[in-house]
Design a protein around this motif. Sequence first.
Motif, PDB file in Angstrom:
ATOM      1  N   GLN A 361      17.253  20.059  33.365  1.00  0.00           N
ATOM      2  CA  GLN A 361      17.755  18.751  33.155  1.00  0.00           C
ATOM      3  C   GLN A 361      17.064  17.849  34.701  1.00  0.00           C
ATOM      4  O   GLN A 361      16.570  16.685  34.275  1.00  0.00           O
ATOM      5  CB  GLN A 361      19.384  18.417  33.243  1.00  0.00           C
ATOM      6  CG  GLN A 361      19.786  18.871  32.095  1.00  0.00           C
ATOM      7  CD  GLN A 361      19.402  17.980  30.727  1.00  0.00           C
ATOM      8  OE1 GLN A 361      19.068  16.948  30.830  1.00  0.00           O
ATOM      9  NE2 GLN A 361      19.094  19.138  29.651  1.00  0.00           N
ATOM     10  N   PHE A 362      17.090  18.328  35.693  1.00  0.00           N
ATOM     11  CA  PHE A 362      16.395  17.677  36.863  1.00  0.00           C
ATOM     12  C   PHE A 362      15.058  17.551  36.661  1.00  0.00           C
ATOM     13  O   PHE A 362      14.586  16.604  37.004  1.00  0.00           O
ATOM     14  CB  PHE A 362      16.695  18.710  38.066  1.00  0.00           C
ATOM     15  CG  PHE A 362      15.995  18.350  39.361  1.00  0.00           C
ATOM     16  CD1 PHE A 362      16.491  17.127  40.179  1.00  0.00           C
ATOM     17  CD2 PHE A 362      14.787  18.764  39.718  1.00  0.00           C
ATOM     18  CE1 PHE A 362      15.972  16.653  41.032  1.00  0.00           C
ATOM     19  CE2 PHE A 362      14.059  18.330  40.852  1.00  0.00           C
ATOM     20  CZ  PHE A 362      14.653  17.155  41.620  1.00  0.00           C
ATOM     21  N   ALA A 363      14.306  18.721  36.191  1.00  0.00           N
ATOM     22  CA  ALA A 363      12.908  18.511  35.958  1.00  0.00           C
ATOM     23  C   ALA A 363      12.721  17.594  35.068  1.00  0.00           C
ATOM     24  O   ALA A 363      11.592  16.703  35.206  1.00  0.00           O
ATOM     25  CB  ALA A 363      12.315  20.104  35.423  1.00  0.00           C
ATOM     26  N   CYS A 364      13.380  17.365  33.842  1.00  0.00           N
ATOM     27  CA  CYS A 364      13.309  16.487  32.929  1.00  0.00           C
ATOM     28  C   CYS A 364      13.289  14.910  33.367  1.00  0.00           C
ATOM     29  O   CYS A 364      12.998  14.028  32.796  1.00  0.00           O
ATOM     30  CB  CYS A 364      14.045  16.673  31.540  1.00  0.00           C
ATOM     31  SG  CYS A 364      13.622  18.072  30.577  1.00  0.00           S
ATOM     32  N   ARG A 365      14.091  14.722  34.534  1.00  0.00           N
ATOM     33  CA  ARG A 365      14.287  13.470  34.815  1.00  0.00           C
ATOM     34  C   ARG A 365      13.019  12.809  35.652  1.00  0.00           C
ATOM     35  O   ARG A 365      12.865  11.615  35.744  1.00  0.00           O
ATOM     36  CB  ARG A 365      15.476  13.421  36.095  1.00  0.00           C
ATOM     37  CG  ARG A 365      16.777  13.507  35.256  1.00  0.00           C
ATOM     38  CD  ARG A 365      17.741  13.137  36.247  1.00  0.00           C
ATOM     39  NE  ARG A 365      18.130  13.753  37.393  1.00  0.00           N
ATOM     40  CZ  ARG A 365      18.988  14.871  37.456  1.00  0.00           C
ATOM     41  NH1 ARG A 365      19.608  15.325  36.614  1.00  0.00           N
ATOM     42  NH2 ARG A 365      19.108  15.534  38.601  1.00  0.00           N
ATOM     43  N   HIS A 366      12.046  13.871  35.827  1.00  0.00           N
ATOM     44  CA  HIS A 366      10.840  13.646  36.483  1.00  0.00           C
ATOM     45  C   HIS A 366       9.529  13.487  35.485  1.00  0.00           C
ATOM     46  O   HIS A 366       8.612  13.371  35.949  1.00  0.00           O
ATOM     47  CB  HIS A 366      10.411  14.545  37.479  1.00  0.00           C
ATOM     48  CG  HIS A 366      11.777  14.100  38.591  1.00  0.00           C
ATOM     49  ND1 HIS A 366      11.176  13.584  39.757  1.00  0.00           N
ATOM     50  CD2 HIS A 366      12.669  14.930  38.954  1.00  0.00           C
ATOM     51  CE1 HIS A 366      12.294  13.602  40.605  1.00  0.00           C
ATOM     52  NE2 HIS A 366      13.151  14.381  40.159  1.00  0.00           N
ATOM     53  N   LEU A 367      10.177  13.869  34.027  1.00  0.00           N
ATOM     54  CA  LEU A 367       9.112  13.868  32.941  1.00  0.00           C
ATOM     55  C   LEU A 367       9.260  12.801  32.163  1.00  0.00           C
ATOM     56  O   LEU A 367      10.640  12.453  31.977  1.00  0.00           O
ATOM     57  CB  LEU A 367       9.155  15.292  32.447  1.00  0.00           C
ATOM     58  CG  LEU A 367       8.832  16.390  33.287  1.00  0.00           C
ATOM     59  CD1 LEU A 367       8.913  17.748  32.501  1.00  0.00           C
ATOM     60  CD2 LEU A 367       7.229  16.360  33.497  1.00  0.00           C
ATOM     61  N   SER A 368       8.163  12.269  31.416  1.00  0.00           N
ATOM     62  CA  SER A 368       8.513  11.366  30.279  1.00  0.00           C
ATOM     63  C   SER A 368       9.087  11.788  29.052  1.00  0.00           C
ATOM     64  O   SER A 368       9.673  11.085  28.209  1.00  0.00           O
ATOM     65  CB  SER A 368       7.349  10.646  30.089  1.00  0.00           C
ATOM     66  OG  SER A 368       6.986   9.970  31.427  1.00  0.00           O
ATOM     67  N   ILE A 369       8.645  12.878  28.777  1.00  0.00           N
ATOM     68  CA  ILE A 369       9.032  13.720  27.346  1.00  0.00           C
ATOM     69  C   ILE A 369      10.573  14.235  27.087  1.00  0.00           C
ATOM     70  O   ILE A 369      10.948  14.550  28.106  1.00  0.00           O
ATOM     71  CB  ILE A 369       7.961  15.001  27.094  1.00  0.00           C
ATOM     72  CG1 ILE A 369       6.368  14.283  26.945  1.00  0.00           C
ATOM     73  CG2 ILE A 369       8.446  15.500  25.626  1.00  0.00           C
ATOM     74  CD1 ILE A 369       5.547  15.140  26.686  1.00  0.00           C
ATOM     75  N   ARG A 370      11.064  13.717  26.066  1.00  0.00           N
ATOM     76  CA  ARG A 370      12.471  13.977  26.030  1.00  0.00           C
ATOM     77  C   ARG A 370      12.831  15.607  26.017  1.00  0.00           C
ATOM     78  O   ARG A 370      12.172  16.527  25.729  1.00  0.00           O
ATOM     79  CB  ARG A 370      12.932  13.461  24.697  1.00  0.00           C
ATOM     80  CG  ARG A 370      13.236  12.191  24.652  1.00  0.00           C
ATOM     81  CD  ARG A 370      13.679  11.417  23.307  1.00  0.00           C
ATOM     82  NE  ARG A 370      13.011  11.898  22.202  1.00  0.00           N
ATOM     83  CZ  ARG A 370      13.074  12.652  21.323  1.00  0.00           C
ATOM     84  NH1 ARG A 370      14.211  13.203  21.097  1.00  0.00           N
ATOM     85  NH2 ARG A 370      12.276  12.784  20.245  1.00  0.00           N
ATOM     86  N   PRO A 371      14.013  16.019  26.516  1.00  0.00           N
ATOM     87  CA  PRO A 371      14.193  17.407  26.620  1.00  0.00           C
ATOM     88  C   PRO A 371      14.165  18.239  25.442  1.00  0.00           C
ATOM     89  O   PRO A 371      13.396  19.236  25.493  1.00  0.00           O
ATOM     90  CB  PRO A 371      15.591  17.527  27.327  1.00  0.00           C
ATOM     91  CG  PRO A 371      15.654  16.187  28.086  1.00  0.00           C
ATOM     92  CD  PRO A 371      14.825  15.323  27.288  1.00  0.00           C
TER      93      PRO A 371
END
Length: 396
Positions: A361-371
Amino acid sequence: MLCGKAYCPVLSKAEALVKHLPNLNSEHVDGSSPPGAFVGHVGYPKVYIGPLIPPTKGDTAFLDTPELWLGKDIQTIIDYRFSLIRGKSLVDIHAATDPTKYLLDLHDLALSSRSVEVDANFVKKPRMAVVLSEETQPFGPSALIKDLKISPSTGERKLESVYYDDDQLAADGIVELYHEGVEVSRIQKILSLGMLGVQEQRKIVPTRWSITAVDDTLSKRQLAAVKRYPPIDKHQVYLYNYLDNVYAAILSPRNWEFEWIEAWFPGTAWNETGSAPALMGDHEPYEGRTTYAAVGGCYYSCRLAATEALQRQQRQAAALVLREIRPGYILPVGVWNVRESVRAAFKTRPQIFDSFNEAFQFACRHLSIRPQVWIKNSVLIRNEMYQPRLNQYFTS
């Protein structure tokens, strides 16, 4: 501005072409090779091979050493590559077992400890055919060589010792040079020119194949050691941005497993007309893989960076690396971009988490694509999130 990109790739190439156009108006070039050479793959087993020559003299090593490019903007990298004229001559890959004078001259060039003076006459003026690939660095003009004169400089001892050891296996030579501190890109050139291995078995290797072969060989050798280490204690997350590429790497505390997934956004080189990011990736279990990764050379360059990081920690882990290629990445610049970016990511201070869910979830906050999209396209994420493990049923 019809493509909608912040900076036009057509204009970017045009600017580099115009800048170097005066250098293409002659059948002759006299300059200092980085030293560099390129081996094509079209027509294999007979391929075009030759030196990379800029029309300038002095220390030009930076023009063909990707390890020095991290942090440079994309226009600078294109300028570097378009300044190199690629001389070429047709050679059979088996010529490395009994090299001709032309091939021996290229060997002397590759062994040099500094830039090499090269004087070349071409059959015709160099032709500008811009070649772009996610595997190899871009390069610009090329021409058939009529005659070539190389003024060798002092040879690099580390390279010479492996080159003249004609009883050593190519894989062992690759590993020896790496442990001696030779850059990965330099080892790739040596392998490509047929300078490694048992003499009777030496072959010229197309550049794009030699890049992957070196990354694959080195990461496999490192894995042999990494798999003997205990797993890390907690989940580690590393982040890095470069050339509008965003990388998120998660190391999980268990035995080795590896997955690389890249997402090409609409408007990028491999997704020009799409309406959504195109995801592709590959995965390997603890035992490794027996087939070539469908996603190509980036898989192996990333795996090398991951095994280097674990070797430094003297631990093993399950490694997941996610890459978003956003529209600012107007032109592919080669697999070195992944290797050096992921290396840089693993040298930053990681964020530490007790659970994979928290780390993801932390990594996804820095990515644009949904988890949910990453989960759907990933073997490793689904294993982490939904696969029960034996230690869940034991208490301390």
